[in-house]
Design a protein around this motif. Structure first.
Motif, PDB file in Angstrom:
ATOM      1  N   ILE A 170     -27.652   4.581  45.935  1.00 14.27           N
ATOM      2  CA  ILE A 170     -28.878   4.461  45.124  1.00 14.27           C
ATOM      3  C   ILE A 170     -30.287   5.884  46.294  1.00 14.27           C
ATOM      4  O   ILE A 170     -29.901   5.058  47.203  1.00 14.27           O
ATOM      5  CB  ILE A 170     -29.807   3.562  44.406  1.00 14.27           C
ATOM      6  CG1 ILE A 170     -28.872   2.536  44.087  1.00 14.27           C
ATOM      7  CG2 ILE A 170     -30.854   3.714  43.646  1.00 14.27           C
ATOM      8  CD1 ILE A 170     -29.587   1.713  43.340  1.00 14.27           C
ATOM      9  N   GLU A 171     -30.038   6.292  45.536  1.00 15.98           N
ATOM     10  CA  GLU A 171     -31.182   7.381  45.777  1.00 15.98           C
ATOM     11  C   GLU A 171     -32.251   7.697  44.852  1.00 15.98           C
ATOM     12  O   GLU A 171     -32.297   8.261  43.884  1.00 15.98           O
ATOM     13  CB  GLU A 171     -30.628   9.294  46.567  1.00 15.98           C
ATOM     14  CG  GLU A 171     -28.722   8.771  47.375  1.00 15.98           C
ATOM     15  CD  GLU A 171     -28.627  10.714  47.315  1.00 15.98           C
ATOM     16  OE1 GLU A 171     -29.293  11.157  46.940  1.00 15.98           O
ATOM     17  OE2 GLU A 171     -27.981  10.658  48.240  1.00 15.98           O
ATOM     18  N   CYS A 172     -32.999   7.854  45.900  1.00 14.55           N
ATOM     19  CA  CYS A 172     -34.408   7.561  45.039  1.00 14.55           C
ATOM     20  C   CYS A 172     -35.539   8.542  45.929  1.00 14.55           C
ATOM     21  O   CYS A 172     -35.476   9.047  46.676  1.00 14.55           O
ATOM     22  CB  CYS A 172     -35.496   6.387  45.161  1.00 14.55           C
ATOM     23  SG  CYS A 172     -36.699   6.394  44.045  1.00 14.55           S
TER      24      CYS A 172
ATOM     25  N   ASP B  18     -39.151  11.042  45.132  1.00 20.35           N
ATOM     26  CA  ASP B  18     -41.038  11.302  44.567  1.00 20.35           C
ATOM     27  C   ASP B  18     -41.689  12.178  45.144  1.00 20.35           C
ATOM     28  O   ASP B  18     -41.125  12.220  46.655  1.00 20.35           O
ATOM     29  CB  ASP B  18     -41.458  10.059  45.224  1.00 20.35           C
ATOM     30  CG  ASP B  18     -42.691   9.733  44.771  1.00 20.35           C
ATOM     31  OD1 ASP B  18     -42.888   9.833  42.931  1.00 20.35           O
ATOM     32  OD2 ASP B  18     -43.473   9.157  45.117  1.00 20.35           O
TER      33      ASP B  18
ATOM     34  N   VAL C  62     -32.797   7.642  41.602  1.00 21.34           N
ATOM     35  CA  VAL C  62     -33.711   7.231  40.672  1.00 21.34           C
ATOM     36  C   VAL C  62     -34.891   8.327  41.335  1.00 21.34           C
ATOM     37  O   VAL C  62     -35.135   8.191  42.429  1.00 21.34           O
ATOM     38  CB  VAL C  62     -33.860   5.547  41.382  1.00 21.34           C
ATOM     39  CG1 VAL C  62     -35.351   4.997  40.151  1.00 21.34           C
ATOM     40  CG2 VAL C  62     -33.028   5.378  40.933  1.00 21.34           C
TER      41      VAL C  62
ATOM     42  N   ASP D 126     -39.533   8.725  40.549  1.00 19.69           N
ATOM     43  CA  ASP D 126     -40.498   7.624  40.779  1.00 19.69           C
ATOM     44  C   ASP D 126     -41.455   8.366  39.317  1.00 19.69           C
ATOM     45  O   ASP D 126     -41.874   9.806  39.583  1.00 19.69           O
ATOM     46  CB  ASP D 126     -41.192   7.807  41.822  1.00 19.69           C
ATOM     47  CG  ASP D 126     -43.137   7.262  42.017  1.00 19.69           C
ATOM     48  OD1 ASP D 126     -42.808   6.502  40.370  1.00 19.69           O
ATOM     49  OD2 ASP D 126     -43.633   7.174  42.520  1.00 19.69           O
TER      50      ASP D 126
ATOM     51  N   LEU E 195     -35.348  -2.261  41.838  1.00 16.61           N
ATOM     52  CA  LEU E 195     -35.216  -0.783  41.736  1.00 16.61           C
ATOM     53  C   LEU E 195     -37.383  -0.599  41.902  1.00 16.61           C
ATOM     54  O   LEU E 195     -37.754   0.463  42.461  1.00 16.61           O
ATOM     55  CB  LEU E 195     -35.862  -0.738  39.969  1.00 16.61           C
ATOM     56  CG  LEU E 195     -33.999  -0.221  39.455  1.00 16.61           C
ATOM     57  CD1 LEU E 195     -34.132  -0.389  37.865  1.00 16.61           C
ATOM     58  CD2 LEU E 195     -33.673   0.802  40.192  1.00 16.61           C
TER      59      LEU E 195
ATOM     60  N   VAL F  54     -36.994   0.195  46.364  1.00 18.72           N
ATOM     61  CA  VAL F  54     -36.284   1.414  45.764  1.00 18.72           C
ATOM     62  C   VAL F  54     -38.039   2.862  46.396  1.00 18.72           C
ATOM     63  O   VAL F  54     -38.128   3.430  46.876  1.00 18.72           O
ATOM     64  CB  VAL F  54     -35.407   2.332  45.795  1.00 18.72           C
ATOM     65  CG1 VAL F  54     -34.699   3.004  45.427  1.00 18.72           C
ATOM     66  CG2 VAL F  54     -34.339   1.267  45.558  1.00 18.72           C
ATOM     67  N   ARG F  55     -37.977   2.027  44.517  1.00 17.05           N
ATOM     68  CA  ARG F  55     -39.583   3.296  44.211  1.00 17.05           C
ATOM     69  C   ARG F  55     -40.399   2.913  45.357  1.00 17.05           C
ATOM     70  O   ARG F  55     -41.224   4.373  45.574  1.00 17.05           O
ATOM     71  CB  ARG F  55     -39.477   2.847  42.539  1.00 17.05           C
ATOM     72  CG  ARG F  55     -40.662   3.901  42.393  1.00 17.05           C
ATOM     73  CD  ARG F  55     -41.965   3.468  42.138  1.00 17.05           C
ATOM     74  NE  ARG F  55     -42.059   2.547  42.479  1.00 17.05           N
ATOM     75  CZ  ARG F  55     -42.800   1.655  41.482  1.00 17.05           C
ATOM     76  NH1 ARG F  55     -42.608   1.931  39.878  1.00 17.05           N
ATOM     77  NH2 ARG F  55     -43.074   0.498  40.900  1.00 17.05           N
TER      78      ARG F  55
ATOM     79  N   ALA G 140     -39.609   4.969  48.391  1.00 18.99           N
ATOM     80  CA  ALA G 140     -40.015   6.641  48.294  1.00 18.99           C
ATOM     81  C   ALA G 140     -41.448   6.744  47.789  1.00 18.99           C
ATOM     82  O   ALA G 140     -41.975   8.184  48.763  1.00 18.99           O
ATOM     83  CB  ALA G 140     -39.172   6.762  46.846  1.00 18.99           C
TER      84      ALA G 140
END
Length: 682
Positions: free
Chosen positions: A404-406, A408, A522, A524, A578, A581-582, A585
């Motif tokens: 998973i890459e997030c 922001d 993902v 933000d 999630l 992760v958010r 970032a």
């Protein structure tokens, strides 16, 4: 899911000799590294019917798309090459131990002119001698406080050292005899290094000889009626004995050994290590690992030995290593350890006596560590697996998003716009692959446009690298004179390819990792940011990567093109992942934005002087200690600085005389006024 028969080598193609092999997935990423006495026999085991393989081995061979190998001449070479490749490729199906907590070490910075004794955590640095690890930092400080009476080695930071040298006065420890005060020249660099070497020898377990020498000196002083000197030596001996008493005596005085014990179940394993030097427990540490491959106790021991001694100094390997099970290639491992140490190392399982009793104690610690680890939510393999499955179900994905890459965006009222990219693999952060971006094409509070730019840049470069090399790649980053990244792709935008450790990765021919595609992106934000990310991927022709957004207000999950968000239960493990992760970032982006802002607003009156470069600026500050003292200096004093001519010295004096001193900076934590060090804050 790949069929192993599709990439199985032809019969007779694999050599019957020692070597190391690599399994790669469809993106050419190394997912498993192994070694074997006979490559032919070992690799044949992987291409049996899937029903006869261990479940984790079956998962690995179906994830892989190819296998390759390298032949070596001996089993020791295979062991060394396997270790180096595991460190280089970090394959996801290999056993990887991680510390169950951050242990403090007693460190001596032998790489400095005046070595310093301090508490250190984290990755070990080259040229630093480490002792421990200790259970608590206060235990290190108590030990150091006792030993500074006998070995008055420097303990101050670089800033305190420079200030004392500039002022010509030592700190409090120098006045009370717990520092030899090299900052003011009380001892020469050679004399101070000798003190540091004696400190290291004592901490390494060579205590008896030193104490006997002090006792002899005390007796001689008493016989010569130098009673004050004898009393001081007596107190020194007492301090050293109290420092020694803080370590439990467990074995005979001459015993130098590491004891390694394991506690494991079907999913995880915990390792505990006791470091015994001079018969005393000098340090203790623990690791945990997910058993992502089918591995026996002997295999776990071998991986633990590789990780424990692979990057240590040779003198960190003891004479004796006691383990619960001997590795399969015991002779090769013993030969490797002996080569690291420079003399023979004994690797065995204790059978009786004090060593077996101590091994049982280490094993109990390992069992307790495993139980404690099970209670940690973020590190629980079962919980992480459930979280990924919940995300896949909620977003209607074909499989769990293992990567998973997030992204922001962060800015301050439209200025210093930056972005962050964090990576989570198997539900855990992959800090080495974090990246941060500068957005210099425009300024303003347009998060949607910024998100589109960042997603476009990240995946445009991945496509370029894929087309150029035929495999997934990571690019080096060009940096200008100010340390900022420059545009090397003709897209008019600059990007900082800086990872989570703050390092700029350089294209040095190693395996590429930056452009490995995620299964899920993902962002933000809500519907606008998600639409911008999806549009960027569509423009690049990428349709096999899922996109979602997590809005902060109600923690709603937004999907491209949907009018209503997906609402996950508050107790959902998928939502928790999630959010984590958010938030990661977001924090990473804010830290970078603040650093850019501070760099922009911090200036120095020396910057405006023509012909004065960075080298001579640093020389001036180093010589005078601060701009305040430089402003008070005469032209003749400025000329004494190496590299400073009279014309430049006059320019410096005139510029500083005309400059208006900035208001004093205040330490927000303590409220104290900080001394002018050459910078002014706008």
């Amino acid at each position: 899911m790949a069929d192993p028969s599709s990439y199985r080598p032809e019969p007779g193609q694999i050599p019957d000799s020692p070597g190391v092999y690599k399994f790669r997935d469809e993106h050419r990423r190394v997912i498993y590294v192994g070694k074997a006495k006979s490559l032919r026999q070992r690799l044949a085991n992987y291409f049996q019917p899937l029903v006869s393989l261990h479940p984790r081995t079956a998962t690995m061979v179906t994830t892989a798309a190819s296998v390759e190998w390298t032949v070596v001449s001996t089993e020791v070479e295979a062991l060394q090459l396997e270790y180096s490749w595991i460190k280089e490729f970090d394959p996801r199906f290999n056993v990887k131990y991680r510390d169950d907590k951050s242990y403090p070490y007693l460190a001596v910075t032998l790489n400095e002119e005046f070595p310093r004794v301090q508490v250190m955590r984290g990755h070990k640095k080259k040229g630093v001698r480490y002792f421990g690890p200790y259970a608590h930092a206060w235990a290190i400080r108590e030990t150091v406080d006792l030993m500074l009476r006998v070995f008055p080695v420097r303990t101050c930071s670089a800033g305190v050292f420079r200030n004392a040298a500039s002022a010509g006065r030592p700190c409090l420890l120098g006045y009370i005899g717990k520092c030899s005060a090299p900052c003011v020249g009380r001892v020469t660099p050679e004399e101070h290094r000798e003190l540091a070497d004696e400190f290291c020898d004592f901490m390494a377990g060579r205590t008896g000889t030193y104490i006997r020498r002090l006792e002899q000196q005390m007796t001689e002083a008493a016989e010569e009626m130098e009673y004050e000197k004898a009393a001081r030596l007596r107190d020194d001996i007492g301090a050293l004995r109290r420092a020694m008493e803080k370590n439990a005596v467990v074995l005979a005085d001459a015993t130098d050994a590491d004891l390694i014990a394991l506690a494991e179940d079907e999913l995880e394993a915990a390792v505990q290590i006791f470091h015994v030097r001079g018969g005393r427990v000098r340090g203790q540490r623990g690791w945990v690992t997910d058993k992502v491959e089918a591995v026996s106790t002997a295999g776990l021991v071998e991986h633990a030995l590789q990780q424990l001694y692979g990057e240590e100094r040779g003198d960190a390997v003891p004479k004796e290593v006691l383990v619960p099970a001997v590795p399969e290639d015991a002779d090769a491992v013993t030969q490797w350890l002996s080569g690291r140490r420079g003399s023979q190392v004994s690797l065995r399982v204790p059978q009786r006596g004090d060593k077996k009793d101590l091994m049982e104690t280490v094993a109990r610690n390992a069992q307790q560590a495993l139980v404690l680890h099970k209670t940690k939510r973020a590190s629980d393999l079962t919980t992480r697996s459930r979280a990924l499955e919940e995300i896949a179900e909620a977003l209607d994905l074909d499989s769990a998003p293992l990567r998973i890459e997030c992204f922001d965006i962060s800015h301050l009222q439209g200025q210093d716009v930056v972005a962050s990219m964090v990576v989570f693999e198997d539900g855990l952060p992959r800090k080495s692959e974090y990246r941060r971006f500068q957005i210099k094409g425009f300024e303003g509070q347009d998060d949607v446009r910024s998100m589109h730019e960042v997603i476009s840049r990240r995946f445009r470069r991945y496509l370029v690298e894929k087309e150029k090399t035929g495999e997934w790649g990571q690019e080096g980053v060009a940096v200008d004179a100010d340390g900022d990244a420059v545009d090397t792709h003709g897209d008019g935008l600059a990007a900082d390819g800086v990872n989570g450790s703050g390092e700029v990765p350089v294209d040095d021919g190693r395996p590429k990792r930056f452009a490995y595609p995620p299964q899920l992106v993902v962002v933000d934000g809500g519907r606008p940011q998600v639409a911008a990310a999806r549009r960027a991927l569509d423009e690049l022709g990428i349709d096999d990567i899922a996109v979602c957004g997590l809005a902060k207000r109600l923690e709603e999950v937004w999907l491209p093109g949907d009018d209503d968000p997906v609402v996950l239960p508050r107790s959902s493990e998928g939502l928790y992942l999630l959010q984590r992760v958010r938030d990661t970032a977001h924090d990473f982006a804010i830290r970078y934005q603040r650093s850019k802002r501070n760099k922009r607003i911090r200036t120095s009156p020396l910057d405006a002087i023509p012909g004065l470069g960075d080298t001579r600026k640093q020389a001036l500050i180093k010589h005078f200690g601060s701009v305040k003292r430089l402003r008070q200096a005469t032209i003749e004093q400025i000329c004494e600085v190496p590299g400073m001519g009279r014309k430049t010295a006059e320019a410096v004096a005139v510029a500083l005389a005309q400059a208006v001193p900035a208001a004093p900076a205040v330490n927000t934590a303590t409220g104290e006024i900080m001394e002018d060090d050459g910078g002014t804050t706008a």
